[in-house]
Design a protein around this motif. Structure first.
Motif, short mmCIF file in Angstrom:
data_model
loop_
_atom_site.label_atom_id
_atom_site.label_comp_id
_atom_site.label_asym_id
_atom_site.label_seq_id
_atom_site.Cartn_x
_atom_site.Cartn_y
_atom_site.Cartn_z
N GLY A 185 9.29 6.10 24.85
CA GLY A 185 9.96 5.74 23.61
C GLY A 185 9.23 6.35 22.42
N LEU A 186 9.94 6.59 21.34
CA LEU A 186 9.32 7.35 20.27
C LEU A 186 8.23 6.60 19.51
CD1 LEU A 186 10.88 6.36 17.48
CD2 LEU A 186 12.68 7.76 18.43
N CYS A 187 8.13 5.29 19.69
CA CYS A 187 7.04 4.55 19.05
C CYS A 187 5.77 4.65 19.88
CB CYS A 187 7.41 3.08 18.89
SG CYS A 187 7.76 2.29 20.47
N CYS A 235 14.54 6.03 14.91
CA CYS A 235 14.71 4.79 14.17
C CYS A 235 13.80 4.71 12.95
CB CYS A 235 14.41 3.60 15.07
SG CYS A 235 12.82 3.73 15.86
N CYS A 255 16.85 4.41 22.01
CA CYS A 255 15.84 5.25 22.66
C CYS A 255 16.22 5.38 24.12
CB CYS A 255 14.45 4.60 22.59
SG CYS A 255 13.42 5.15 21.23
N CYS A 298 16.03 1.59 25.22
CA CYS A 298 15.32 0.61 24.39
C CYS A 298 16.10 0.51 23.08
CB CYS A 298 13.86 0.99 24.12
SG CYS A 298 13.00 -0.39 23.32
N THR A 299 16.56 -0.68 22.80
CA THR A 299 17.32 -0.88 21.55
C THR A 299 16.66 -1.94 20.69
OG1 THR A 299 18.76 -2.40 22.77
CG2 THR A 299 19.59 -0.16 22.46
N LEU A 300 15.35 -2.16 20.96
CA LEU A 300 14.64 -3.18 20.18
C LEU A 300 14.69 -2.88 18.68
CD1 LEU A 300 11.41 -3.96 22.21
CD2 LEU A 300 13.47 -5.33 21.99
N CYS A 301 14.67 -1.59 18.34
CA CYS A 301 14.64 -1.24 16.92
C CYS A 301 15.99 -1.39 16.24
CB CYS A 301 14.09 0.17 16.74
SG CYS A 301 12.31 0.20 16.95
N TYR A 340 6.65 2.18 24.73
CA TYR A 340 7.44 1.92 25.93
C TYR A 340 7.54 3.14 26.83
CZ TYR A 340 8.89 -2.65 24.47
OH TYR A 340 8.87 -3.97 24.14
N HIS A 351 20.44 2.97 16.45
CA HIS A 351 19.45 3.74 17.21
C HIS A 351 19.34 3.29 18.68
CE1 HIS A 351 15.88 5.81 18.39
NE2 HIS A 351 15.29 4.67 18.67
N VAL A 369 9.44 -5.68 15.03
CA VAL A 369 10.43 -5.47 16.09
C VAL A 369 9.95 -6.10 17.40
CG1 VAL A 369 11.39 -3.68 17.59
CG2 VAL A 369 11.51 -3.43 15.13
N CYS A 413 10.22 4.39 13.72
CA CYS A 413 8.93 3.93 14.27
C CYS A 413 8.14 5.04 14.95
CB CYS A 413 9.18 2.85 15.32
SG CYS A 413 9.99 1.41 14.69
#
Ligand code: SF4
Length: 726
Positions: free
Chosen positions: A524-526, A593, A516, A504-507, A529, A514, A136, A595
């Motif tokens: 962010g949940l990963c 998502c 964030c 954050c919509t990278l995922c 971020y 999804h 991602v 991650c």
């Protein structure tokens, strides 16, 4: 598709099916049909059978049913004049073959024959998630699978180095005439392992199934696609998993059948063999399905074009290869020319913002001895001071840019970096030194990459590198006082102090629905971020995945519901999510998502929650391991009672604050608890529950819900007397 190739595929599938049948029969005779079968650390049973057939294979009897279904896919070998259905026949045979291969590999696990020497075997769901994040964020640009052998060890290493330079995760295995690419790479001295993006999957052809069931799990994990939705799973892999196979050195019927399985999953094959090419639209991402390239110097480029992978390679003027694929390569003591910092010498690194006229762009100063004046094995002091200026630069971005020093230096082959601030440790290998790498090149890397990745906020960069002990020791206090004031400033940031959150919509490349929501008190949940990271990313790419969200009218302050946030989430989740709370686990929680670093899950018996991190592979009081929990949480949907989170959110004042916050935590794995101990203890004191930390159970206390409640009663955990969660 040619008759020869299709014929090999059908025959190969029959061979694999027969093998699987014989092995399964033997296993049933020896262990009974209810004996358990499966792979370690996955929630997806035998993932190919789960994704493509919707089967949950738990026992040998279940495997038998799957094998019967696979058999029905193998066509009869058509007569001479009826070879017009070659492609369909070939692909169906491929699916049958990989389903059978998966069963063979699972049987090997049952008999303790896997993982094979030097190979990790089945890729766990945890590894899948970790690599998914890197796909991602662009650190991995694609996945290349090498099956077979190169003409010699040197060529094998050159091909893999070519893939590494382009940030392609390379999975290697298989063999031809008893020679495996794995051993060729070992002979060529290439470091293998997940951290160097080169992973061996096994020396026989059928082990390639680990790669295929890894790819198909992306559809289930990140795409939120339901098991058994074969078309959607295959479409997902074809469109979103940028993978290809390099078939090298030879082909037999089993390889042909396995290759057909890869093609059926939308993964193109590029080969150095003289095989008839297959170019048909609709099977893979482009019409190239089976493509030849006999020149090994061009084969990687050909594969990238065939799969349509976009590669971004930074031009850095240094004498060693440079790419994210070298990030995890360690420089061991025996391979080291010189080192700096760690426990061996004083060192620090520090990035600061300066006025434009104080920075001479591109200027590098090495103050003290260069590497030519150092002896092999030396430990030398090091101070790296990076000074940046830019119209859009802000002091808030200093720590974000400074954190990149670690990543950027590790991208250079033969340079190893660990730690940060005044706890950094750098090694330069003998090989890099021999290639001409100097201290000066550290500056070249930082200048080139800061311009390359942060050009939108950085206009000028200069680097000063100190290698004399007196200079380094003199500068450390100044750097430390800046670190302290930075920390104080960041600690003071709250959600209330800003009117804008970031998305954050990278995922979405993996989990299309999804979103964030990143706030100062919820990253962010990963875990990658923070609010400042998202803000900086927006400055760098204004149209990218991090957009500012004006909170707008408050709907419910306690739960964290704002009109602006709801509207953004609705518009950007393809109208799937109409309301999102930022502080609640139970009511319209944030989507996940796949991650996430940790999962927060309700433990109803205890009127509290447990938090489990993805590194923890044991049982939990929720009755599910992390992998099973993850399969219920991910895919971009809201799951009240379950939430994917970043580690640091656990110690935020806003941690599920609407549901009772930190005092709700009744259980977490020991490793996670210890890793967060200082922060957790501080928060416990802040909420007036100084001894809460000790009352939180871990796996050494119990993983059973009933026993957990007994323990909580014994220690007087506050969750038991809080308002009901449901
Ligand atoms: S912040 Fe969220 S959307 Fe962005 S990369 Fe991390 S998990 Fe994915």
């Amino acid at each position: 598709m040619s008759k020869v190739v299709a014929g090999l595929m059908v025959k190969g599938a029959r061979v694999v099916l027969d093998d699987a049948e014989a092995l399964l029969k033997k296993a049933i005779n020896e262990k009974g049909s209810i004996a358990k079968i499966g792979f370690p650390e996955t929630a997806f049973y035998l993932p190919l059978a789960n994704a493509l057939l919707g089967l949950e294979i738990k026992t040998l009897a279940d495997a038998d049913k799957a094998l019967s279904t696979a058999k029905t896919l193998i066509p009869a070998i058509p007569s001479e004049e009826k070879w017009d259905t070659y492609l369909k026949d070939g692909l169906n045979s491929g699916v049958a073959a990989i389903l059978a291969e998966e069963i063979i590999c699972a049987l090997r696990y049952l008999y303790g024959e896997e993982p094979q020497p030097d190979c990790p075997g089945f890729f766990s769901d945890t590894i899948l998630r970790a690599l998914g994040i890197q796909l991602v964020d662009g650190r991995i640009s694609g996945i290349g699978v090498i099956l077979g052998k190169a003409p010699d060890a040197k060529t094998a290493v050159e091909i893999v180095r070519d893939l590494q330079k382009r940030n392609i995760l390379t999975l290697v295995g298989g063999s031809v005439d008893g020679v495996s690419i794995i051993d060729q790479l070992k002979e060529g001295g290439l470091q293998m392992g997940l951290e160097s993006y080169v992973v061996p999957f096994g020396r026989d052809t059928i082990s390639v199934v680990y790669v295929l069931n890894f790819a198909i799990r992306a559809a289930l994990t990140f795409g939120g696609i339901k098991a058994g939705n074969t078309k959607a799973c295959v479409d997902y892999v074809r469109e979103r998993v940028p993978a290809f196979v390099l078939l090298l050195g030879g082909v037999d019927e089993v390889k042909a059948a396995t290759g057909a399985g890869a093609l059926a999953a939308g993964v193109p094959i590029i080969t150095d063999l003289d095989l008839p090419e297959v170019r048909v639209p609709g099977v893979c991402a482009h019409e190239e399905c089976l493509v030849k390239e006999s020149d090994h110097k061009k084969i990687v480029q050909k594969a990238i074009e065939a799969r349509g992978i976009k590669i971004k390679v930074a031009k850095v003027p240094i004498p060693v290869p440079f790419s994210a694929a070298f990030e995890g390569e360690r420089v061991r003591k025996a391979d080291m020319y010189v080192q700096f910092g760690g426990k061996y010498s004083p060192a620090f690194e520090y990035l600061k913002m300066k006025k434009s006229d104080e920075v001479e762009d591109g200027h590098i100063d090495v103050i003290g001895p260069e590497i030519d004046l150092m002896k092999e094995g030396d430990s030398v002091p090091l101070g790296i001071v990076v000074e940046v200026a830019g119209r859009k630069m802000s002091v808030d971005f200093e720590p974000i840019l400074e954190r990149q020093i670690h990543k950027f230096l590790n991208y250079a082959m033969g340079v190893f970096h660990m730690g940060q601030r005044d706890m950094n440790w750098v090694r330069i290998s003998k090989e890099a030194h021999k290639a001409g790498f100097k201290i000066h090149h550290i500056g070249e890397i930082l200048i080139a990459k800061l311009h390359d990745e942060y050009g939108a906020i950085v206009d000028k960069v200069q680097v000063k590198i100190y290698t004399k002990e007196a200079d380094v020791k003199k500068l450390i206090p100044e750097a430390k006082s800046s670190f302290d004031s930075r920390d104080e400033r960041l600690a003071g940031m709250t959600d209330e102090s800003v009117d804008t959150f970031y998305s954050c919509t990278l995922c979405q490349s993996f989990a299309p629905d999804h979103v964030c929501i990143v706030s100062p008190e919820r990253l962010g949940l990963c875990g990658a971020y923070s609010w400042l990271d998202a803000k900086a990313a927006h400055e760098i790419t204004p149209t990218g995945g991090n957009q500012p969200i004006k909170k707008g009218k408050v709907i419910d302050e306690k739960k964290g519901i704002w009109e602006g946030v709801n509207k953004f989430v609705y518009d950007n989740s393809h109208q799937k999510t109409s309301e999102m709370t930022v502080y609640s686990l139970m009511e319209s929680p944030m989507t996940s998502c796949g991650c996430f670093e940790c999962i927060v899950a309700i433990v109803p018996e205890a009127n509290g929650v447990m938090v489990v991190n993805r590194e923890y592979s044991g049982e939990t009081p929720a009755g599910m391991k992390f992998t099973t929990l993850a399969s219920t949480v991910g895919g971009g949907s809201q799951t009240p009672g379950f939430l994917g989170v970043g580690r640091l959110y656990i110690t935020s004042k806003k941690f599920i604050s609407s549901d009772g916050g930190l005092a709700r935590i009744v259980w977490m794995p020991k490793e996670l608890k210890e890793a967060l101990a200082d922060r957790l203890k501080k928060r416990c004191v802040e909420i007036g529950q100084g001894d809460l930390f000790e009352r939180i159970a871990d796996e050494t206390v119990t993983t059973d819900a009933a026993k957990l409640v007994e323990y909580l009663q014994k220690v007087g955990h506050p969750a038991l007397s809080m308002p009901p969660m449901m």
